[in-house]
Write a protein that holds these residues in place. Sequence first.
Motif, PDB file in Angstrom:
ATOM      1  N   PHE A 135     -24.217  45.179 -30.046  1.00  0.00           N
ATOM      2  CA  PHE A 135     -24.395  45.842 -29.653  1.00  0.00           C
ATOM      3  C   PHE A 135     -25.746  46.651 -29.182  1.00  0.00           C
ATOM      4  CE2 PHE A 135     -25.834  43.654 -33.525  1.00  0.00           C
ATOM      5  CZ  PHE A 135     -27.442  44.119 -33.329  1.00  0.00           C
ATOM      6  N   ASN A 136     -26.078  47.158 -29.114  1.00  0.00           N
ATOM      7  CA  ASN A 136     -26.763  48.027 -28.505  1.00  0.00           C
ATOM      8  C   ASN A 136     -27.401  49.050 -28.865  1.00  0.00           C
ATOM      9  OD1 ASN A 136     -25.709  48.791 -26.501  1.00  0.00           O
ATOM     10  ND2 ASN A 136     -26.584  48.973 -24.735  1.00  0.00           N
ATOM     11  N   ASP A 137     -28.479  50.090 -28.769  1.00  0.00           N
ATOM     12  CA  ASP A 137     -29.291  51.247 -29.658  1.00  0.00           C
ATOM     13  C   ASP A 137     -27.990  52.576 -28.709  1.00  0.00           C
ATOM     14  OD1 ASP A 137     -30.665  52.416 -27.034  1.00  0.00           O
ATOM     15  OD2 ASP A 137     -31.213  50.215 -26.966  1.00  0.00           O
ATOM     16  N   ARG A 138     -28.224  53.439 -29.265  1.00  0.00           N
ATOM     17  CA  ARG A 138     -27.086  54.525 -28.907  1.00  0.00           C
ATOM     18  C   ARG A 138     -27.274  55.011 -27.249  1.00  0.00           C
ATOM     19  NH1 ARG A 138     -29.570  58.280 -33.750  1.00  0.00           N
ATOM     20  NH2 ARG A 138     -29.547  56.007 -35.064  1.00  0.00           N
ATOM     21  N   TYR A 139     -29.277  54.545 -27.042  1.00  0.00           N
ATOM     22  CA  TYR A 139     -28.779  55.427 -25.679  1.00  0.00           C
ATOM     23  C   TYR A 139     -28.920  54.317 -24.897  1.00  0.00           C
ATOM     24  CZ  TYR A 139     -29.770  58.995 -28.776  1.00  0.00           C
ATOM     25  OH  TYR A 139     -30.414  60.434 -29.450  1.00  0.00           O
ATOM     26  N   GLY A 140     -28.640  52.545 -25.278  1.00  0.00           N
ATOM     27  CA  GLY A 140     -29.094  51.562 -23.740  1.00  0.00           C
ATOM     28  C   GLY A 140     -30.475  51.289 -23.535  1.00  0.00           C
ATOM     29  N   LEU A 141     -31.211  51.924 -24.465  1.00  0.00           N
ATOM     30  CA  LEU A 141     -32.522  51.737 -23.934  1.00  0.00           C
ATOM     31  C   LEU A 141     -32.495  50.475 -23.611  1.00  0.00           C
ATOM     32  CD1 LEU A 141     -34.429  54.663 -25.418  1.00  0.00           C
ATOM     33  CD2 LEU A 141     -33.516  54.859 -23.461  1.00  0.00           C
ATOM     34  N   GLN A 142     -32.740  49.729 -24.325  1.00  0.00           N
ATOM     35  CA  GLN A 142     -32.139  48.008 -23.972  1.00  0.00           C
ATOM     36  C   GLN A 142     -31.421  47.184 -23.453  1.00  0.00           C
ATOM     37  OE1 GLN A 142     -35.074  46.630 -27.077  1.00  0.00           O
ATOM     38  NE2 GLN A 142     -34.970  44.150 -26.240  1.00  0.00           N
ATOM     39  N   ARG A 143     -31.402  46.593 -22.497  1.00  0.00           N
ATOM     40  CA  ARG A 143     -30.064  46.425 -22.312  1.00  0.00           C
ATOM     41  C   ARG A 143     -29.550  45.387 -22.313  1.00  0.00           C
ATOM     42  NH1 ARG A 143     -29.486  50.912 -18.169  1.00  0.00           N
ATOM     43  NH2 ARG A 143     -31.320  51.243 -17.576  1.00  0.00           N
ATOM     44  N   LEU A 144     -28.001  45.602 -22.036  1.00  0.00           N
ATOM     45  CA  LEU A 144     -27.266  44.099 -22.324  1.00  0.00           C
ATOM     46  C   LEU A 144     -26.394  44.455 -21.448  1.00  0.00           C
ATOM     47  CD1 LEU A 144     -27.096  42.034 -24.840  1.00  0.00           C
ATOM     48  CD2 LEU A 144     -25.491  43.790 -25.820  1.00  0.00           C
ATOM     49  N   TYR A 145     -26.016  43.154 -21.314  1.00  0.00           N
ATOM     50  CA  TYR A 145     -24.901  42.825 -19.740  1.00  0.00           C
ATOM     51  C   TYR A 145     -23.865  41.638 -19.764  1.00  0.00           C
ATOM     52  CZ  TYR A 145     -28.930  44.755 -16.323  1.00  0.00           C
ATOM     53  OH  TYR A 145     -29.496  46.380 -16.391  1.00  0.00           O
ATOM     54  N   TYR A 146     -22.491  41.694 -19.940  1.00  0.00           N
ATOM     55  CA  TYR A 146     -21.679  40.832 -20.472  1.00  0.00           C
ATOM     56  C   TYR A 146     -20.747  40.880 -19.140  1.00  0.00           C
ATOM     57  CZ  TYR A 146     -19.065  45.467 -20.966  1.00  0.00           C
ATOM     58  OH  TYR A 146     -18.156  45.937 -20.720  1.00  0.00           O
ATOM     59  N   HIS A 147     -19.775  39.612 -19.116  1.00  0.00           N
ATOM     60  CA  HIS A 147     -18.993  39.354 -18.255  1.00  0.00           C
ATOM     61  C   HIS A 147     -18.047  38.033 -18.828  1.00  0.00           C
ATOM     62  CE1 HIS A 147     -17.161  37.341 -14.941  1.00  0.00           C
ATOM     63  NE2 HIS A 147     -17.183  36.049 -15.242  1.00  0.00           N
ATOM     64  N   GLU A 148     -16.655  39.147 -18.652  1.00  0.00           N
ATOM     65  CA  GLU A 148     -15.313  37.995 -19.478  1.00  0.00           C
ATOM     66  C   GLU A 148     -14.800  37.003 -18.331  1.00  0.00           C
ATOM     67  OE1 GLU A 148     -11.971  39.314 -22.784  1.00  0.00           O
ATOM     68  OE2 GLU A 148     -13.318  40.812 -22.098  1.00  0.00           O
ATOM     69  N   SER A 149     -14.411  36.124 -18.874  1.00  0.00           N
ATOM     70  CA  SER A 149     -14.115  34.840 -17.106  1.00  0.00           C
ATOM     71  C   SER A 149     -12.785  34.657 -17.940  1.00  0.00           C
ATOM     72  CB  SER A 149     -14.952  34.393 -16.682  1.00  0.00           C
ATOM     73  OG  SER A 149     -15.579  33.378 -17.057  1.00  0.00           O
ATOM     74  N   LYS A 150     -12.389  33.439 -17.497  1.00  0.00           N
ATOM     75  CA  LYS A 150     -11.164  32.562 -18.080  1.00  0.00           C
ATOM     76  C   LYS A 150     -12.185  31.656 -18.776  1.00  0.00           C
ATOM     77  CE  LYS A 150     -11.011  29.432 -14.118  1.00  0.00           C
ATOM     78  NZ  LYS A 150     -11.812  28.261 -15.020  1.00  0.00           N
TER      79      LYS A 150
END
Length: 160
Positions: A135-150
């Motif tokens: 999760f992150n804050d409702r405004y996305g002020l603290q970035r969070l990156y993700y990547h899905e792979s095999k």
Amino acid sequence: MPGIVGLITKLPPAVAEQQLLTMVKCLRHEPFYNCGTWSDPEHGVYVGWVARRGSFADGMPVRNEDGQITLFFSGEEFPEPGLKRELRHRGHTFSDEDSSYLVHRSEDEADFPKELNGRFHGLVVNRHDGTATLFNDRYGLQRLYYHESKDGFYFAAEAK
């Protein structure tokens, strides 16, 4: 910038833990940052964190009383007055000096983290029901990156 990193994978634990260490190293820009790792190989969850020493998010991870819910949090949260007293009234124990009350909010609030107030991101690992919630804050002020792979699902506070 301090934050959390991790992966959810079916890779062998030794491989996943090595990838996690590499991710934490990339996030630790200053020697005065605290950092650490946590893993649950049974469920394939591997998490690392970097925090400024003495900050609200220092001292990760935090767990509930039976150790089945683990929270990783980066950033700041400003609770409503009386919230901590209410959590204690419901039987929870935690320190007033850190963010440990948040794991109990995640345990008690079905819509967690909706009611949190601040700038943050985090992960809740619930071994009771076998889930991991990023999760992150409702405004996305603290970035969070993700990547899905095999190989799995990767997440980080920085895109590297």
